[in-house]
Motif scaffolding. Structure first.
Motif, mmCIF file in Angstrom:
data_model
loop_
_atom_site.group_PDB
_atom_site.id
_atom_site.type_symbol
_atom_site.label_atom_id
_atom_site.label_comp_id
_atom_site.label_asym_id
_atom_site.label_seq_id
_atom_site.Cartn_x
_atom_site.Cartn_y
_atom_site.Cartn_z
ATOM 1 N N ALA A 310 19.524 -38.273 143.941
ATOM 2 C CA ALA A 310 19.019 -38.562 145.283
ATOM 3 C C ALA A 310 20.037 -38.124 146.332
ATOM 4 N N PRO A 311 19.579 -37.508 147.426
ATOM 5 C CA PRO A 311 20.507 -37.075 148.474
ATOM 6 C C PRO A 311 21.158 -38.262 149.163
ATOM 7 N N PRO A 312 22.331 -38.070 149.765
ATOM 8 C CA PRO A 312 22.996 -39.162 150.481
ATOM 9 C C PRO A 312 22.073 -39.762 151.546
ATOM 10 N N GLY A 313 22.117 -41.065 151.682
ATOM 11 C CA GLY A 313 21.285 -41.728 152.677
ATOM 12 C C GLY A 313 19.865 -41.962 152.225
ATOM 13 N N ALA A 314 19.557 -41.664 150.958
ATOM 14 C CA ALA A 314 18.180 -41.807 150.481
ATOM 15 C C ALA A 314 17.850 -43.233 150.070
ATOM 16 N N ASP A 315 18.847 -44.112 150.010
ATOM 17 C CA ASP A 315 18.599 -45.493 149.587
ATOM 18 C C ASP A 315 17.702 -46.211 150.587
ATOM 19 N N ASN A 316 16.636 -46.770 150.115
ATOM 20 C CA ASN A 316 15.746 -47.572 150.953
ATOM 21 C C ASN A 316 15.058 -48.585 150.056
ATOM 22 N N ALA A 317 14.134 -49.322 150.627
ATOM 23 C CA ALA A 317 13.538 -50.440 149.884
ATOM 24 C C ALA A 317 12.246 -50.062 149.157
ATOM 25 N N THR A 318 12.091 -48.815 148.739
ATOM 26 C CA THR A 318 10.885 -48.424 148.011
ATOM 27 C C THR A 318 10.849 -49.087 146.630
ATOM 28 N N THR A 319 9.639 -49.323 146.130
ATOM 29 C CA THR A 319 9.464 -49.937 144.818
ATOM 30 C C THR A 319 8.594 -49.046 143.946
ATOM 31 N N THR A 320 9.091 -48.717 142.762
ATOM 32 C CA THR A 320 8.346 -47.943 141.780
ATOM 33 C C THR A 320 8.027 -48.851 140.605
ATOM 34 N N VAL A 321 6.741 -49.007 140.290
ATOM 35 C CA VAL A 321 6.317 -49.878 139.192
ATOM 36 C C VAL A 321 5.819 -49.007 138.043
ATOM 37 N N LEU A 322 6.453 -49.137 136.887
ATOM 38 C CA LEU A 322 6.068 -48.365 135.711
ATOM 39 C C LEU A 322 5.067 -49.153 134.868
ATOM 40 N N SER A 323 4.288 -48.453 134.086
ATOM 41 C CA SER A 323 3.196 -49.089 133.335
ATOM 42 C C SER A 323 3.702 -49.746 132.053
ATOM 43 N N HIS A 324 2.909 -50.701 131.540
ATOM 44 C CA HIS A 324 3.200 -51.386 130.284
ATOM 45 C C HIS A 324 1.956 -51.289 129.409
ATOM 46 N N ARG A 325 2.063 -51.713 128.148
ATOM 47 C CA ARG A 325 0.887 -51.704 127.284
ATOM 48 C C ARG A 325 1.001 -52.787 126.216
ATOM 49 N N VAL A 326 -0.120 -53.385 125.890
ATOM 50 C CA VAL A 326 -0.183 -54.413 124.860
ATOM 51 C C VAL A 326 -0.134 -53.751 123.484
ATOM 52 N N ILE A 327 0.685 -54.298 122.579
ATOM 53 C CA ILE A 327 0.840 -53.759 121.232
ATOM 54 C C ILE A 327 0.396 -54.821 120.218
ATOM 55 N N PRO A 328 -0.854 -54.786 119.748
ATOM 56 C CA PRO A 328 -1.293 -55.759 118.734
ATOM 57 C C PRO A 328 -0.650 -55.457 117.381
ATOM 58 N N ARG A 329 -0.132 -56.510 116.721
ATOM 59 C CA ARG A 329 0.432 -56.346 115.384
ATOM 60 C C ARG A 329 -0.030 -57.505 114.500
ATOM 61 N N GLU A 330 0.711 -57.789 113.434
ATOM 62 C CA GLU A 330 0.233 -58.693 112.389
ATOM 63 C C GLU A 330 0.340 -60.179 112.708
ATOM 64 N N THR A 331 1.037 -60.565 113.780
ATOM 65 C CA THR A 331 1.220 -61.994 114.043
ATOM 66 C C THR A 331 0.080 -62.609 114.846
ATOM 67 N N THR A 332 -0.925 -61.818 115.175
ATOM 68 C CA THR A 332 -2.098 -62.358 115.868
ATOM 69 C C THR A 332 -3.364 -61.957 115.119
#
Length: 342
Positions: A310-332
């Protein structure tokens, strides 16, 4: 390798003059003297320290990562993402344990300033209504004014970019998965009291239970983010029958603790009760734990790239939200039609 004193003696100059030449200082030194010092340094194999160069240039190639608990696998995955990107770009990662204490975070920010770090990454959660939060925000602002880039991996009032996952929605989605299997009475083992991350995950669980018209059968139990907390909370549940249809822990380590307690008591998982966690640590794969996978490695990698690119002075209060996913396995598993739970 030769010392600075030996270089200065061989070049016939003072130690301070040799230091100014070799650290890139703008102090006026004749071209002839500068060339002689550099030639002698190369001949003797001298290399100035990274800290010395940082003190002159007011910047280093150091990335500080502040973590709440250094033994928690949540942070090791994040740190790997940071370090993979940082090392390829010639940067060094410094991992610092803050033990979930804001005062320690403030101290570490000052340390990063002293070392002229290129950037800092706050990997851990803050606290709800934290009286020390304004002082931490002030320390972060002073670091930014010094040219240090700052990134947070959780939603905190730090005045810096945030790269994160939506813990509340992740908890909602894994709860919804349990509900879709027919589970009605679900117990939630909470994270550490007072932490924003704990509150977000608890809120997501309760929101899903309300939306499914199951608010009356939702149970929240004190716990934590470690194996022992999940084990202890589940032992208390076992001691007060009947068991719920399912247990959801605030993270995978606590869920594995719950799983261990149930198996020690001879309770069939998932035949009698389902168990799920959050984060998708490596241990979840080994024990077949149903969980929700958060993009921890990607969060760390993106934070490192921001600091490096990021260039100097680029810091700001932006928010980036990354995706998640449910992983079904043997305990349910789907709730047995013969269950006696309401």
């Amino acid at each position: 390798m030769s010392s600075l004193v030996e270089v200065a003696r061989a070049a016939g100059v003072s130690v301070s003059t040799a230091s100014r030449v070799l650290t890139g200082s703008s102090h006026p030194i004749s071209a002839k003297t500068r060339a002689r010092v550099i030639a002698v340094a190369e001949q003797l194999g001298y290399s100035p320290s990274a800290l010395a160069r940082a003190l002159v240039s007011r910047s280093s190639r150091l990335l500080g990562v502040l973590v709440s608990d250094i033994v928690n696998p949540y942070f090791s995955v994040i740190a790997r993402g940071v370090d993979d990107v940082a090392s390829r770009a010639g940067y060094v990662t410094m991992l610092s344990n803050v033990d979930r204490r804001t005062a320690t975070e403030i101290n570490r920010v000052q340390t990063m300033r002293d070392y002229r770090a290129a950037g800092m990454i706050f990997a851990g959660s803050g606290y709800v209504d934290d009286p020390e939060a304004p002082e931490l925000a002030k320390a972060v602002r002073q670091a930014q004014e010094q040219g240090i880039k700052v990134v947070s991996l959780t939603v905190r009032e730090l005045g810096c970019p945030t790269i994160t996952a939506d813990s509340r929605t992740a908890a909602y989605d894994i709860t919804d998965h349990l509900v879709s299997l027919g589970h009605r009475r679900i117990a939630f083992i909470e994270g550490p009291a007072g932490m924003i991350a704990s509150q977000q995950r608890r809120d997501g669980f309760l929101a899903c239970m309300r939306d499914a018209d199951l608010a009356e059968t939702a149970e929240c139990h004190p716990g934590g983010f470690d194996y022992e907390a999940g084990h202890a909370a589940t032992m208390r549940l076992i001691a007060r029958p009947p068991l719920p249809d399912a247990i959801l822990a605030a993270n995978d380590e606590a869920a594995v603790g719950a799983l261990s307690a149930l198996r020690q008591a001879g309770i069939d998982v998932p035949g009698q009760i389902s168990v799920a966690g959050m984060d998708d640590f490596r241990v979840a794969q080994f024990v077949g734990l149903t969980t929700v996978s958060l993009p921890l490695y990607e969060m760390g990698a993106m934070a490192a790239r921001h600091i490096i690119d990021a260039p100097p002075g680029a810091d700001n209060a932006t928010t980036t939200v990354l995706s998640h996913r449910v992983i079904p396995r043997e305990t349910t598993a789907r709730r047995s039609t013969g269950s006696t739970h309401p």
